[in-house]
Structure formats: structure tokens, C-alpha cells
Design an enzyme around this catalytic site. Structure first.
Site, PDB file in Angstrom:
ATOM      1  N   ASP A  32      58.039  70.136 -14.270  1.00 44.98           N
ATOM      2  CA  ASP A  32      59.160  69.827 -13.063  1.00 44.98           C
ATOM      3  C   ASP A  32      59.280  68.487 -13.274  1.00 44.98           C
ATOM      4  O   ASP A  32      58.817  67.731 -12.346  1.00 44.98           O
ATOM      5  CB  ASP A  32      58.142  70.148 -11.853  1.00 44.98           C
ATOM      6  CG  ASP A  32      59.067  69.971 -10.547  1.00 44.98           C
ATOM      7  OD1 ASP A  32      60.022  69.542 -10.583  1.00 44.98           O
ATOM      8  OD2 ASP A  32      58.538  69.852  -9.628  1.00 44.98           O
ATOM      9  N   LYS A  56      62.054  66.576 -13.216  1.00 43.64           N
ATOM     10  CA  LYS A  56      63.205  65.995 -12.340  1.00 43.64           C
ATOM     11  C   LYS A  56      63.854  65.032 -13.059  1.00 43.64           C
ATOM     12  O   LYS A  56      63.832  63.679 -12.680  1.00 43.64           O
ATOM     13  CB  LYS A  56      62.588  65.502 -10.998  1.00 43.64           C
ATOM     14  CG  LYS A  56      62.367  66.911  -9.998  1.00 43.64           C
ATOM     15  CD  LYS A  56      61.999  66.496  -8.606  1.00 43.64           C
ATOM     16  CE  LYS A  56      61.630  67.625  -7.773  1.00 43.64           C
ATOM     17  NZ  LYS A  56      60.264  68.418  -8.033  1.00 43.64           N
ATOM     18  N   ASP A  74      67.845  60.323 -15.155  1.00 41.59           N
ATOM     19  CA  ASP A  74      68.242  59.029 -15.710  1.00 41.59           C
ATOM     20  C   ASP A  74      69.717  59.268 -16.602  1.00 41.59           C
ATOM     21  O   ASP A  74      70.303  60.586 -16.540  1.00 41.59           O
ATOM     22  CB  ASP A  74      67.428  58.713 -16.919  1.00 41.59           C
ATOM     23  CG  ASP A  74      67.381  57.020 -16.855  1.00 41.59           C
ATOM     24  OD1 ASP A  74      68.492  56.421 -16.996  1.00 41.59           O
ATOM     25  OD2 ASP A  74      66.229  56.559 -16.767  1.00 41.59           O
TER      26      ASP A  74
END
EC number: 4.1.1.23
Lengths: 282, 282
Positions: free
Chosen positions: B100, B102, B105
Site C-alpha cells: 500500500d 500510495k 510523486d
């Protein structure tokens, strides 16, 4: 003198020493002092995957920068020894460290990601940053360690990538949180000053290069194949009022990184001084 | 039968085997097969900071889950041996792994964060996820390794934290990208099905607990001090049409994690079966 310069009047009529003296965030205060002392508003992105390469580049460019920006999760051979060495170089050369983690999870997870794990970012990085898309709870997750250790948080208010949705309500929440809590939130990551009247908010801008899209020598598309877009230090600082320009590939990808660092330092500092001079003529 | 159930008609008139057979993403196909074979649509969040604790919990709950969700950057003693052991447990018990991360960028950085560093996430995690706030370039950054290794990407289309700004245009972009590229993007992280007519998009929902806010036994504020909010498996699956419920603290924080895992598995699977039964009566 353009109206753009007028917008930054308040911040740039204060000297950097004055801004440092009133800065309520300890890491931000140190950064403003370094910028003033070393005459550099240049942050270097040390985006390499090998720790020896990062350290040798850091040593080379340290005299010309105020800030080392890292992505420790791309470092293949990361260790706490690497952190200790980077810290030693930073201390020797009057540079601070900014782990560009872009926290983007719920507060409880961000708290663990900041304090725990292999990296223990809070222990060594003077600054880190967070997206606000998960809601203001992410700031509360980072708050404990940041306050205890005197760290500075930067919130992402704009991004330099094509099609960024760090806009509208996302930008507004970042700006609102930064304005509300300057003792914890050093400032914003953005293309330029979004709170031009507020001297307490430090703005840092990514996507900066002397080969930016507004450069007279720019290639038709000054960016990369993944949507990154560049502007020059002059545009970021004079036209958009940012405080610190973040330069990566234009220095670390150059044939001579030291020469490239000097060129970027000079361009960024001159843009700052010209901006101040313009104001004094006003 | 409510109109909510009607919305998921198309997806839930297909059996899981039918959805698996037509799923264009290899990791998604395997997941649907496991859900069907093991009769579990439960993902466990292994959000601990000690690798031995993660592995022992993973072993205990593996029979009841289809997916292990990890945050490897909170693991204090992370190593590739830990990954190898987690993978072995997953293979033995017919479970997949979802880091996970996430990603949030620009594309080039996300690419390095996914492929490189200490973690080499792409090498072992069947799924990972990304925010779309940095723009669609993040998907292009993850694409190379994901396609080469047959991985699945999940885009954050909603979050369970208070004041989330993963809403409006952010949600719309995630949904649009998922609908456009089902071979790469397995689906969405969201509170419920946002593309109810599309059987190819797998939805996973965080913030689920039998003590959720719609539970008859819920405390007045079913959440944490950092803004996390919970709903029950029944609400997430029947009312909101999600495919997989992600449960963390309600299991790993329970006095008896195995009993809690069984309870959540049963509740989530019954909610799925009831939802299908409702449709067949329509």
C-alpha cells in the site's frame, strides 16, 4: 518593474536575517540563516540510487547549496551509516536535509512512516513534506515527532508535473494549513509564492533548470518522458516569488556537476538580489 | 431490494469465475480466482512495525483472507528475507500481496521508488497503488515494471480519512484512467464501486470494521484520533458495492486475531452472497 514583483513586496523588503529572526519554525529559521550566510537559495535533488554516488555528489556540490533533497526509498544500499555520512557532510558545509517523502496516507500510517521503519526519517531529516489529499489528519500524524525534534513540514500546494491535480481545493487546504500553523509547517512546495504577504511561509519550487521552458536556449519540450516540466531559476524566483529552487537532473545529470551547481547557484541568487533591488527602486 | 443493489447488477450477475476469466489484468484475474476459491473477499492490513509479528499474524489469518496488505516502510527490521517468508506464507495459503505504497510523486521518481531502493516493491508485490494528484505521469512511471512482471495497479479514488480531498476531479481522473486501461490498472481504492457497470474494475475499500459507524454496537465515534473513519463490511459490500474490504486494526488489534479474522471474513462473504441473492430475486 512588473506587478508580479509588487506582490512579493512585504517578504522581500524584510532581509533574510529579519525573516529568520521571526520564523516560528526552528528548521525554517536555520534554513533562512544558511541562505543568507552562504548566499545560496539552491536545493539539490540527490536522486541517485547508489549511496556512494549520492555522498560523493553531495560533497562536490555542498558549498553551493542550502539544502540536500533526498528520496531515501530509491537508495538500493540504504543504511543508517549512509544517513550519518550525509549528515556529517551537511554539517561540515552548512547544509540542511529534506527527505522528499510526499506522505499521502491517513495520519496514523504517516506517523509510522515518518518515525519508524528502516529509515526513521524524523530522526535525521530537517524537513519532510506531505500531500494534503488524505485530509488534515496527515499533519496530525507527523506532528508529534516534528515538534519533539524541531523539524519542519512542507505541504504540497502545487506540482511541476503535467496534469497535476494539486490545484484548486487541494492547493487551498495546503495554503490554509500553512498559514494557520507556521510553527509546525515551514512552508509550501509550489511553483511560486502563494501567500505573498506572509514572510513566515517558505516556498520551495521543484522543476527548475537553467534549461527550463522559459530559457532562451530551451529545447522545444523542456521536460522528461513522464510529464515533468521545467522553468528557469529566474522565472521561479523573480516572476513567481519562490524562496528556494530545487534542481535535480540539470546538476546531477550534467557532465560537470560542480560547474552546473555553481551556474544554478549564481542564477538563483542573482534572481533573488535583482528581485530585492527592484523593490528598493519602487 | 434497494436501488443501490440495482446499480451493481451487471457486475454481480457475473460470477467471480466469469469476472476472472475476462479480467484483462493478470494480478486481478488471480485475485478474483482466489476470492472465489477461498470464499473470502477480506484483505488484512498487516500494519505492524516488527517483521516477526507481521509474519506470525500473516500465518494465523492467512486461511481467511485473499490479500495481505503491507506498508513495508514502517517495518523496522525489513529485509529481503522477510519478503521471501511473507511470499512463502502467501503461496502456501493462496493469498496475494498488496504493498500500500500510495505513490504520489512525478512519474520518474515513482518509477525508481517502485523498482529500486531497499524494497524493490515491483519484484514481490502483486499489487500496489498510486494517487493521481501528481497527474497521469505517475501511471507511466509504474507501467514498465508492472507490465513486465504482470502486476496490478490500484488508483486511489476515495479515502476513508476525515476531510479527504480525494474527491471531485481527483476521483474522476482515477476512474477515467482505470476505465481506460484495465490491463494495467486492476481497479480502484474507494468506499464503493464507482464504475458499477464495469465488471473489469476491482474495487477495494479501506476503513472497514465490524465496529464501523453503521454497526449497531458502534461507539459514538468509530475512528481514531487521526481522522480515520470506519464502516461495516455489510455497508461497504451490499450498500456500496465494493469487491474487497480492507480490515486492519479490528483484526490485528483484537485480543484474538484469528477469531476476529473469521468474523470479518464471514460478515464480508455473507454480504457478498446476500447482494448476489438480492439480484437473482430481481
Amino acid at each position: 518593474m512588473s506587478s508580479d514583483h509588487d506582490r512579493y513586496h512585504h517578504r522581500r523588503t524584510l532581509t533574510l536575517e529579519q525573516r529568520a529572526a521571526r520564523c516560528p519554525n526552528p528548521a525554517g529559521r536555520r534554513l533562512l540563516e544558511i541562505i543568507s550566510r552562504k548566499r545560496t537559495n539552491l536545493c539539490i535533488s540527490l536522486d541517485m540510487t547508489d549511496s556512494a554516488e549520492i555522498l560523493s555528489t553531495a560533497r562536490l556540490v555542498a558549498p553551493y547549496v542550502c539544502l540536500f533533497k533526498t528520496h531515501v526509498d530509491i537508495v538500493a544500499d540504504f543504511s543508517q551509516d549512509f544517513v550519518a555520512e550525509l549528515t556529517a557532510i551537511a554539517e561540515e558545509h552548512d547544509v540542511l536535509i529534506f527527505e522528499d517523502r510526499k506522505f499521502a496516507d491517513i495520519g496514523n500510517t504517516a506517523r509510522l512512516q515518518y518515525e519508524a521503519g528502516m529509515y526513521r526519517i524524523a530522526e535525521w531529516s530537517h524537513f519532510t513534506n506531505a500531500h494534503v489529499v488524505s485530509g488534515p489528519g496527515v499533519v496530525d500524524g507527523l506532528r508529534g515527532a516534528a515538534e519533539r525534534l524541531g523539524r519542519g513540514l512542507l505541504l504540497l500546494a502545487e506540482m511541476s508535473s503535467a496534469g497535476s491535480l494539486v490545484t484548486g481545493p487541494v492547493t487551498e487546504l495546503a495554503v490554509e494549513l500553512a498559514a494557520r500553523e507556521p510553527a509546525l509547517i515551514t512552508g509550501l512546495i509550489a511553483g511560486g509564492a502563494l501567500l505573498p504577504d506572509t514572510a513566515d511561509v517558505i516556498t520551495m519550487s521543484p522543476g527548475v533548470s537553467l534549461a527550463g521552458e522559459d530559457s532562451p536556449t530551451a529545447r522545444p519540450a523542456a521536460g522528461d518522458s513522464f510529464g515533468q516540466q521545467y522553468v528557469t531559476p529566474r522565472r521561479a524566483i523573480m516572476d513567481r516569488g519562490t524562496d528556494v529552487v530545487i534542481v535535480g537532473r540539470a546538476i546531477i545529470g550534467a557532465a560537470d556537476p560542480v560547474a552546473a551547481a555553481k551556474l544554478h547557484q549564481t542564477a538563483a541568487w542573482q534572481a533573488y538580489e535583482q528581485s530585492v533591488a527592484h523593490l528598493q527602486q519602487a
